[in-house]
Motif scaffolding. Structure first.
Motif, mmCIF file in Angstrom:
data_model
loop_
_atom_site.group_PDB
_atom_site.id
_atom_site.type_symbol
_atom_site.label_atom_id
_atom_site.label_comp_id
_atom_site.label_asym_id
_atom_site.label_seq_id
_atom_site.Cartn_x
_atom_site.Cartn_y
_atom_site.Cartn_z
ATOM 1 N N SER A 48 -12.186 14.573 -5.389
ATOM 2 C CA SER A 48 -10.789 14.209 -5.657
ATOM 3 C C SER A 48 -10.696 13.421 -6.950
ATOM 4 O O SER A 48 -11.569 12.608 -7.264
ATOM 5 C CB SER A 48 -10.239 13.372 -4.501
ATOM 6 O OG SER A 48 -8.910 12.957 -4.750
ATOM 7 N N THR A 49 -9.622 13.675 -7.709
ATOM 8 C CA THR A 49 -9.328 12.878 -8.903
ATOM 9 C C THR A 49 -8.259 11.859 -8.552
ATOM 10 O O THR A 49 -7.183 12.215 -8.052
ATOM 11 C CB THR A 49 -8.857 13.774 -10.052
ATOM 12 O OG1 THR A 49 -9.900 14.698 -10.396
ATOM 13 C CG2 THR A 49 -8.514 12.936 -11.285
ATOM 14 N N GLN A 50 -8.577 10.601 -8.798
ATOM 15 C CA GLN A 50 -7.657 9.492 -8.536
ATOM 16 C C GLN A 50 -7.616 8.614 -9.777
ATOM 17 O O GLN A 50 -8.640 8.049 -10.161
ATOM 18 C CB GLN A 50 -8.121 8.664 -7.326
ATOM 19 C CG GLN A 50 -8.254 9.442 -6.032
ATOM 20 C CD GLN A 50 -6.916 9.845 -5.445
ATOM 21 O OE1 GLN A 50 -5.888 9.202 -5.707
ATOM 22 N NE2 GLN A 50 -6.914 10.902 -4.656
ATOM 23 N N GLY A 51 -6.455 8.524 -10.410
ATOM 24 C CA GLY A 51 -6.353 7.709 -11.616
ATOM 25 C C GLY A 51 -7.238 8.259 -12.719
ATOM 26 O O GLY A 51 -7.191 9.450 -13.047
ATOM 27 N N LEU A 52 -8.079 7.403 -13.279
ATOM 28 C CA LEU A 52 -8.925 7.780 -14.405
ATOM 29 C C LEU A 52 -10.225 8.442 -13.979
ATOM 30 O O LEU A 52 -10.990 8.903 -14.833
ATOM 31 C CB LEU A 52 -9.249 6.541 -15.252
ATOM 32 C CG LEU A 52 -8.074 5.797 -15.881
ATOM 33 C CD1 LEU A 52 -8.569 4.543 -16.595
ATOM 34 C CD2 LEU A 52 -7.321 6.699 -16.856
ATOM 35 N N SER A 237 -10.100 0.199 -5.770
ATOM 36 C CA SER A 237 -8.831 0.370 -5.054
ATOM 37 C C SER A 237 -8.487 1.832 -4.793
ATOM 38 O O SER A 237 -7.678 2.137 -3.916
ATOM 39 C CB SER A 237 -7.691 -0.297 -5.836
ATOM 40 O OG SER A 237 -7.561 0.273 -7.132
ATOM 41 N N ASN A 238 -9.108 2.767 -5.531
ATOM 42 C CA ASN A 238 -8.822 4.181 -5.309
ATOM 43 C C ASN A 238 -9.467 4.720 -4.034
ATOM 44 O O ASN A 238 -9.073 5.784 -3.540
ATOM 45 C CB ASN A 238 -9.314 5.023 -6.493
ATOM 46 C CG ASN A 238 -8.457 4.858 -7.733
ATOM 47 O OD1 ASN A 238 -7.255 4.626 -7.634
ATOM 48 N ND2 ASN A 238 -9.080 4.961 -8.896
ATOM 49 N N LEU A 239 -10.463 4.020 -3.497
ATOM 50 C CA LEU A 239 -11.163 4.539 -2.327
ATOM 51 C C LEU A 239 -10.230 4.750 -1.141
ATOM 52 O O LEU A 239 -10.387 5.703 -0.376
ATOM 53 C CB LEU A 239 -12.303 3.592 -1.931
ATOM 54 C CG LEU A 239 -13.484 3.500 -2.888
ATOM 55 C CD1 LEU A 239 -14.501 2.478 -2.381
ATOM 56 C CD2 LEU A 239 -14.156 4.859 -3.071
ATOM 57 N N SER A 240 -9.261 3.879 -0.977
ATOM 58 C CA SER A 240 -8.349 3.981 0.163
ATOM 59 C C SER A 240 -7.461 5.217 0.069
ATOM 60 O O SER A 240 -6.835 5.617 1.058
ATOM 61 C CB SER A 240 -7.484 2.724 0.280
ATOM 62 O OG SER A 240 -6.725 2.523 -0.898
ATOM 63 N N SER A 241 -7.405 5.850 -1.104
ATOM 64 C CA SER A 241 -6.617 7.082 -1.266
ATOM 65 C C SER A 241 -7.416 8.331 -0.922
ATOM 66 O O SER A 241 -6.857 9.437 -0.881
ATOM 67 C CB SER A 241 -6.110 7.194 -2.715
ATOM 68 O OG SER A 241 -5.263 6.114 -3.041
ATOM 69 N N SER A 246 -10.092 7.259 5.309
ATOM 70 C CA SER A 246 -8.854 7.042 6.060
ATOM 71 C C SER A 246 -9.073 6.075 7.222
ATOM 72 O O SER A 246 -10.009 6.210 8.010
ATOM 73 C CB SER A 246 -8.351 8.383 6.598
ATOM 74 O OG SER A 246 -7.183 8.213 7.362
ATOM 75 N N GLY A 247 -8.198 5.087 7.331
ATOM 76 C CA GLY A 247 -8.258 4.104 8.404
ATOM 77 C C GLY A 247 -9.230 2.970 8.187
ATOM 78 O O GLY A 247 -9.320 2.057 9.018
ATOM 79 N N MET A 248 -9.957 2.992 7.078
ATOM 80 C CA MET A 248 -10.939 1.931 6.808
ATOM 81 C C MET A 248 -10.379 0.927 5.806
ATOM 82 O O MET A 248 -9.655 1.296 4.886
ATOM 83 C CB MET A 248 -12.229 2.532 6.233
ATOM 84 C CG MET A 248 -12.896 3.550 7.118
ATOM 85 S SD MET A 248 -14.436 4.192 6.369
ATOM 86 C CE MET A 248 -14.753 5.598 7.427
ATOM 87 N N THR A 249 -10.739 -0.324 5.986
ATOM 88 C CA THR A 249 -10.408 -1.365 5.013
ATOM 89 C C THR A 249 -11.654 -2.034 4.453
ATOM 90 O O THR A 249 -11.595 -2.672 3.409
ATOM 91 C CB THR A 249 -9.514 -2.455 5.647
ATOM 92 O OG1 THR A 249 -10.194 -3.031 6.762
ATOM 93 C CG2 THR A 249 -8.184 -1.861 6.108
ATOM 94 N N ASN A 250 -12.773 -1.908 5.166
ATOM 95 C CA ASN A 250 -14.031 -2.541 4.765
ATOM 96 C C ASN A 250 -15.179 -1.551 4.926
ATOM 97 O O ASN A 250 -15.095 -0.585 5.682
ATOM 98 C CB ASN A 250 -14.342 -3.767 5.636
ATOM 99 C CG ASN A 250 -13.372 -4.901 5.436
ATOM 100 O OD1 ASN A 250 -12.198 -4.789 5.762
ATOM 101 N ND2 ASN A 250 -13.847 -6.011 4.915
ATOM 102 N N LEU A 251 -16.277 -1.844 4.236
ATOM 103 C CA LEU A 251 -17.529 -1.128 4.425
ATOM 104 C C LEU A 251 -18.601 -2.115 4.878
ATOM 105 O O LEU A 251 -18.614 -3.267 4.449
ATOM 106 C CB LEU A 251 -17.993 -0.480 3.115
ATOM 107 C CG LEU A 251 -17.123 0.612 2.503
ATOM 108 C CD1 LEU A 251 -17.743 1.099 1.202
ATOM 109 C CD2 LEU A 251 -16.933 1.761 3.469
ATOM 110 N N SER A 252 -19.486 -1.649 5.749
ATOM 111 C CA SER A 252 -20.680 -2.401 6.117
ATOM 112 C C SER A 252 -20.383 -3.783 6.700
ATOM 113 O O SER A 252 -20.759 -4.808 6.150
ATOM 114 C CB SER A 252 -21.629 -2.537 4.920
ATOM 115 O OG SER A 252 -22.204 -1.290 4.626
#
Length: 320
Positions: A48-52, A237-241, A246-252
């Motif tokens: 996926s392309t998100q922003g730059l 910040s693009n990861l949430s897109s 989907s449905g995640m706010t944190n990793l690890s």
């Protein structure tokens, strides 16, 4: 030869055919440099392309194929550890190597991407939760300017008869009679929490990744809380897109520890499994990449299984 107008450049004067050939060589060289900075690649379970940036997300083992070399950033997350059983402790979080710390120059060629497996929750008081698998990106036919990147899996949580937490990226929590949490190793990792001082006290929570996110110790009749992981917004910040997140706010994040004393099971960090109470219910399964499972509770001589950790993830991004 008179002044030449090419691509808007009018001040370059060619005095001979030889000079003309030099100009062509200069153009070819600068074009090659510009192309090298913008990779062309395929591979991944989501592209996926998100922003730059263009993102290649690997949620399973695969191959990253580069047809035009260039600079990339890599996010590599190890698998989360499984929770312990029967007054079990929480599983530790996988190591996180972030985009900011992993910029590489890749040549054209292939690269092997390995995604660390989840650590399975323990089903036996004599065995700890499983340690998460190691994630990595390694050169196949291509070359990497820095070399292979690896992220360790989280340590499994201790169980009633194998109480010490396992070492890992972040360590699993300790179970029963002040057993120690597992030690940590690598980037953005912490040690697991320790168990409380007697059989009625809660187990330690598994260690979560990120600054100030050591797993909590069992206290009173309560299980220790798991450590909080790194936020998606803090990484990119693009990861949430991306659909994969989907449905995640944190990793690890680290899983929470269980209890046998009628107290409250420890809460897992965001996306990790919760520890359970003396009702002998199983520990919660993790839902965010690299996060640990919760510890299973104990009631009398009966104990419950630990929760599963969540597998790791690898993301490769580059400017487009």
């Amino acid at each position: 030869m008179a002044g030449v107008s090419e691509m808007g450049v009018t001040s370059f004067t060619l005095s001979s055919v030889k000079d003309g050939e030099k100009f062509k060589s200069f153009k070819a060289a600068t074009t090659a440099v510009d192309d090298f900075r913008k990779p062309i690649a395929t591979g991944g379970d989501e592209v996926s392309t998100q922003g730059l940036y263009k993102y290649h997300v690997f949620t399973a083992n695969g191959t990253f194929t580069v047809t035009n070399g260039g600079n990339v950033d890599m996010l590599v997350v190890g698998g989360g550890g499984g929770g312990g059983a029967n007054l079990g402790a929480g599983g530790g979080a996988g190591e996180v190597d972030t985009f900011a710390s992993n910029t590489q120059t890749l040549s054209a060629g292939t690269y092997t991407v390995t995604v660390g497996a989840l650590g399975a929750g323990s089903t036996d008081l004599n065995n700890k939760g499983g340690t998460g698998g190691t994630s990595s990106v390694a050169a196949g036919t291509g070359t990497m300017s820095v070399g292979t990147i690896t992220a360790l899996g989280g340590g499994g949580g201790g169980s009633f008869n194998t109480a010490a937490g396992a070492a890992g990226g972040s360590g699993g929590g300790g179970s029963y009679l002040q057993a120690a949490g597992g030690s940590s190793s690598g980037s953005n990792t912490n040690a697991g929490g320790s168990a409380g001082p007697n059989p009625n006290y809660g187990s330690g929570g598994g260690g979560g990744s990120g600054a100030s996110a050591t797993g909590g110790n069992g206290s009173g009749t309560n299980g220790g809380n798991g450590g909080t992981g790194l936020t998606l917004s803090g990484i990119d910040s693009n990861l949430s897109s991306l659909t994969s997140f989907s449905g995640m706010t944190n990793l690890s994040s680290g899983g929470g520890g269980a209890t046998a004393g009628g107290g409250t099971g420890g809460t897992g960090g965001s996306g990790a499994g919760n520890g359970t109470t003396s009702s002998a219910s199983a520990g919660g399964n993790a839902t965010s990449f690299g996060s640990g499972g919760g510890g299973g509770g104990r009631s009398g001589n009966q104990g419950a299984n630990g929760g599963n950790g969540k597998a790791g993830v690898v993301v490769i991004r580059y400017l487009v």
